[in-house]
Enzyme design. Structure first.
Site, PDB file in Angstrom:
ATOM      1  N   GLU A   1      36.994  43.462  30.627  1.00 39.38           N
ATOM      2  CA  GLU A   1      36.056  42.442  31.135  1.00 39.38           C
ATOM      3  C   GLU A   1      34.594  42.729  30.811  1.00 39.38           C
ATOM      4  OE1 GLU A   1      36.928  42.015  35.322  1.00 39.38           O
ATOM      5  OE2 GLU A   1      38.968  41.322  34.926  1.00 39.38           O
TER       6      GLU A   1
ATOM      7  N   ASN B   1      40.729  44.154  26.990  1.00 38.83           N
ATOM      8  CA  ASN B   1      41.420  43.249  27.923  1.00 38.83           C
ATOM      9  C   ASN B   1      40.396  42.371  28.642  1.00 38.83           C
ATOM     10  OD1 ASN B   1      43.972  42.614  29.322  1.00 38.83           O
ATOM     11  ND2 ASN B   1      43.008  43.504  31.142  1.00 38.83           N
TER      12      ASN B   1
ATOM     13  N   HIS C   1      45.305  34.742  34.001  1.00 39.20           N
ATOM     14  CA  HIS C   1      45.377  34.320  35.411  1.00 39.20           C
ATOM     15  C   HIS C   1      45.090  32.821  35.420  1.00 39.20           C
ATOM     16  CE1 HIS C   1      45.503  38.382  36.954  1.00 39.20           C
ATOM     17  NE2 HIS C   1      44.444  38.709  36.253  1.00 39.20           N
TER      18      HIS C   1
ATOM     19  N   GLU D   1      48.275  40.136  32.465  1.00 35.49           N
ATOM     20  CA  GLU D   1      48.192  39.994  33.932  1.00 35.49           C
ATOM     21  C   GLU D   1      48.611  38.588  34.338  1.00 35.49           C
ATOM     22  OE1 GLU D   1      44.371  41.309  35.420  1.00 35.49           O
ATOM     23  OE2 GLU D   1      44.262  42.937  33.973  1.00 35.49           O
TER      24      GLU D   1
ATOM     25  N   ASP E   1      49.712  35.346  35.875  1.00 37.37           N
ATOM     26  CA  ASP E   1      50.141  34.674  37.105  1.00 37.37           C
ATOM     27  C   ASP E   1      49.657  33.231  37.028  1.00 37.37           C
ATOM     28  OD1 ASP E   1      47.434  35.184  37.691  1.00 37.37           O
ATOM     29  OD2 ASP E   1      47.854  36.437  39.424  1.00 37.37           O
TER      30      ASP E   1
HETATM   31  C1  XIL Z   1      43.245  43.225  41.098  1.00 36.45           C
HETATM   32  C2  XIL Z   1      44.392  43.759  41.941  1.00 36.45           C
HETATM   33  O1  XIL Z   1      45.510  42.955  41.727  1.00 36.45           O
HETATM   34  C3  XIL Z   1      44.014  43.744  43.395  1.00 36.45           C
HETATM   35  O2  XIL Z   1      44.999  44.419  44.175  1.00 36.45           O
HETATM   36  C4  XIL Z   1      42.670  44.438  43.610  1.00 36.45           C
HETATM   37  O3  XIL Z   1      42.270  44.307  44.955  1.00 36.45           O
HETATM   38  C5  XIL Z   1      41.613  43.845  42.707  1.00 36.45           C
HETATM   39  O4  XIL Z   1      42.058  43.911  41.371  1.00 36.45           O
HETATM   40  N1  XIL Z   1      41.495  41.724  36.538  1.00 36.45           N
HETATM   41  C6  XIL Z   1      42.056  42.948  36.375  1.00 36.45           C
HETATM   42  C7  XIL Z   1      42.905  43.511  37.451  1.00 36.45           C
HETATM   43  O5  XIL Z   1      41.909  43.549  35.307  1.00 36.45           O
HETATM   44  O6  XIL Z   1      42.790  44.900  37.540  1.00 36.45           O
HETATM   45  C8  XIL Z   1      42.606  42.900  38.784  1.00 36.45           C
HETATM   46  O7  XIL Z   1      43.571  43.397  39.740  1.00 36.45           O
HETATM   47  C9  XIL Z   1      42.657  41.397  38.687  1.00 36.45           C
HETATM   48  C10 XIL Z   1      41.628  40.895  37.707  1.00 36.45           C
END
Ligand code: XIL
Length: 459
Positions: A164, A205, A241, A270, A272
């Site tokens: 990020e 990432n 996401h 990641e 979802d």
């Molecule tokens: C999130 C986790 O899922 C949570 O449990 C935590 O409180 C905050 O981080 N981007 C990422 C992940 O790269 O590491 C993050 O994970 C979500 C957004």
């Protein structure tokens, strides 16, 4: 439509009969493949050795249904929080490897691929890091990479080396690393990572880079530059996401492919997707099919197992409900993995249909289509210019923006203004288009940029 729907119904009846016949082994195969896999991981492995992983939390491992679902269904794991700086190096040079190690050990004993997440990130960073001066920060960053990667050297499939680092407009995020070490910190981190574990794939990432937009263009330029200069980088992670009604960008696959074309792997890291039922299932299916269509898309990780342990539980974004029941989205993912093709519900367009407001190709020497990514208050338009049956030497695309829309930037074209009717002309390197071939340009703006119909004139 009636014909198709009847045909689909008939086919479904056959499938159901076949599934009944195979109920003993639990195989449900829409394609009729006799030995389609029955778990996400096994099915992904059959698709060119891909993995299908999940973010895993060490503090749930003692819960039988959680542990069983993870180890039965998935062949990959990412520690959800356990490798983040604030957990793994809470004080300078004091390392807490135990929570992450529980996950790595369990995963590896089952032959899973482990993603390391994440080494250099502005968030969930230990407090002590932010007060360091440049010299100390540089040595702390290199030490962190060395020690954490060294702990599991040779055991991690891919590491998110930097996470990020860009803002939505494509500028660098003003993290402590950026502010103290300058633009070069990403390159430094990747070089240190290659030395720390030469066997791990090194990934950049990020989120909101899932379509073609200002942010993904900035990541693209970074990766292209690294590849050109021999800076080590092996993969790009797309967090993916998604929420909202129609979350998966129409150019998702195209975006994965353009990164893959740079010679790096792409991974969905990641995933979802908020929602439920058929709509959620369709979105999941589209993501899986996009990955399967890109040969360098080597794996998919969902960001959690049951909905109630998601970081956004209200959006029920995962494949298992809070009782560990398989959701419609689960079935859609497994079927997509098993068949490699979607089986669209009767009234759904196939996933690769152009969005409804794409204009048909115009007659004449060139045609232009636009794909618009709209968010609250802003948009990115990605325009494709395609030559007809004759060579194009120069082109002008005209777009009439809705009132209230104002362009703030653009790439790969010169433009005549920022509001109303705007003309885009080719720049030096993309004026010439061979018959049937395409070039792309884009623009970003504020307001609403949807519903435009570009026209193209060529010479
Ligand atoms: C999130 C986790 O899922 C949570 O449990 C935590 O409180 C905050 O981080 N981007 C990422 C992940 O790269 O590491 C993050 O994970 C979500 C957004």
């Amino acid at each position: 439509m009636v014909t198709r729907s009847l045909r689909t119904t008939a086919r479904r009846a056959l499938v159901l009969a076949a599934a009944g016949a195979m109920a003993v082994t639990g195989v449900v195969a829409l394609s009729g493949t006799a030995n389609a896999a029955t778990t996400l991981g096994a099915s992904a492995a059959e698709r060119g050795g891909r993995y299908f992983g999940a973010a895993v939390a060490a503090n749930h491992l003692g819960e039988a249904r959680y542990f069983q679902t993870w180890t039965t269904e998935f062949n990959g794991a990412t520690p959800e929080n356990e490798m983040k700086w604030q957990t793994i190096e809470p004080s300078r040079n004091q390392f807490n490897f135990a929570p992450a190690n529980q996950i790595v050990t369990q995963a590896r004993s089952r032959g899973m691929k482990v993603r390391g997440h994440t080494l250099v990130w502005h968030s969930q960073l230990a407090g002590w890091v932010s007060s360091l001066d440049a010299t100390n920060l540089r040595s702390a960053m290199n030490n962190h990479i060395n020690r954490v990667m060294g702990q599991w050297r040779g055991q991690i499939h891919s590491w998110d080396v930097v996470n990020e680092a860009f803002e939505e407009n494509g500028s660098r995020r003003q993290s402590v690393f950026q502010q103290r070490l300058g633009n070069g910190y990403i390159e430094e981190a990747f070089r240190a990572a290659r030395t720390a574990d030469p066997n791990a794939k090194l990934c950049y990432n990020d989120y909101n880079t899932d379509g073609i937009n200002a942010k993904s263009n900035a990541v693209f330029a970074l990766v292209q530059d690294f590849r050109n200069r021999g800076v080590p980088i092996d993969c790009v992670g797309f967090q993916s996401h998604f929420n909202g009604a129609s979350p998966v960008p129409g150019n998702y696959q195209q975006n994965l492919q353009r990164f893959a074309n740079l010679g790096v792997d792409v991974q969905i890291t990641e995933l979802d997707i908020e929602g439920s039922g058929t709509a959620q299932a369709n979105n999941y299916r589209n993501v899986v099919n996009a990955c399967l269509a890109v040969s360098r898309c080597t794996g998919i990780t969902v960001w959690g197992i049951p909905d109630h342990y998601s970081w956004r539980p209200n959006g029920t974004p995962l494949l298992f409900d809070s009782n560990y029941n398989k959701k419609a989205a689960y079935t859609a993912v497994l079927n997509a993995l098993n068949t490699g093709q979607s089986d669209p519900p009767p009234n759904d367009p196939p996933p690769n249909d152009p969005p409804p407001n794409d204009p048909p190709p115009t007659t004449g020497a060139c045609a232009a289509t636009v794909s618009t990514n709209q968010w609250t208050g802003g948009f990115v338009g990605s325009v494709r210019v395609t030559a007809g049956s004759a060579q194009v030497n120069a082109w002008t695309v005209t777009v009439t923006l809705p009132s209230g829309a104002t362009l703030t930037s653009g790439w790969n074209a010169d433009r005549s203004g920022n509001t109303g009717t705007v003309q885009f002309t080719n720049v030096g390197f993309n004026g010439s288009i061979a018959p049937g071939q395409s070039v792309d340009f884009g623009y970003q703006g504020t307001g609403t940029g949807t519903g435009v119909t570009p026209t193209c004139a060529a010479s």
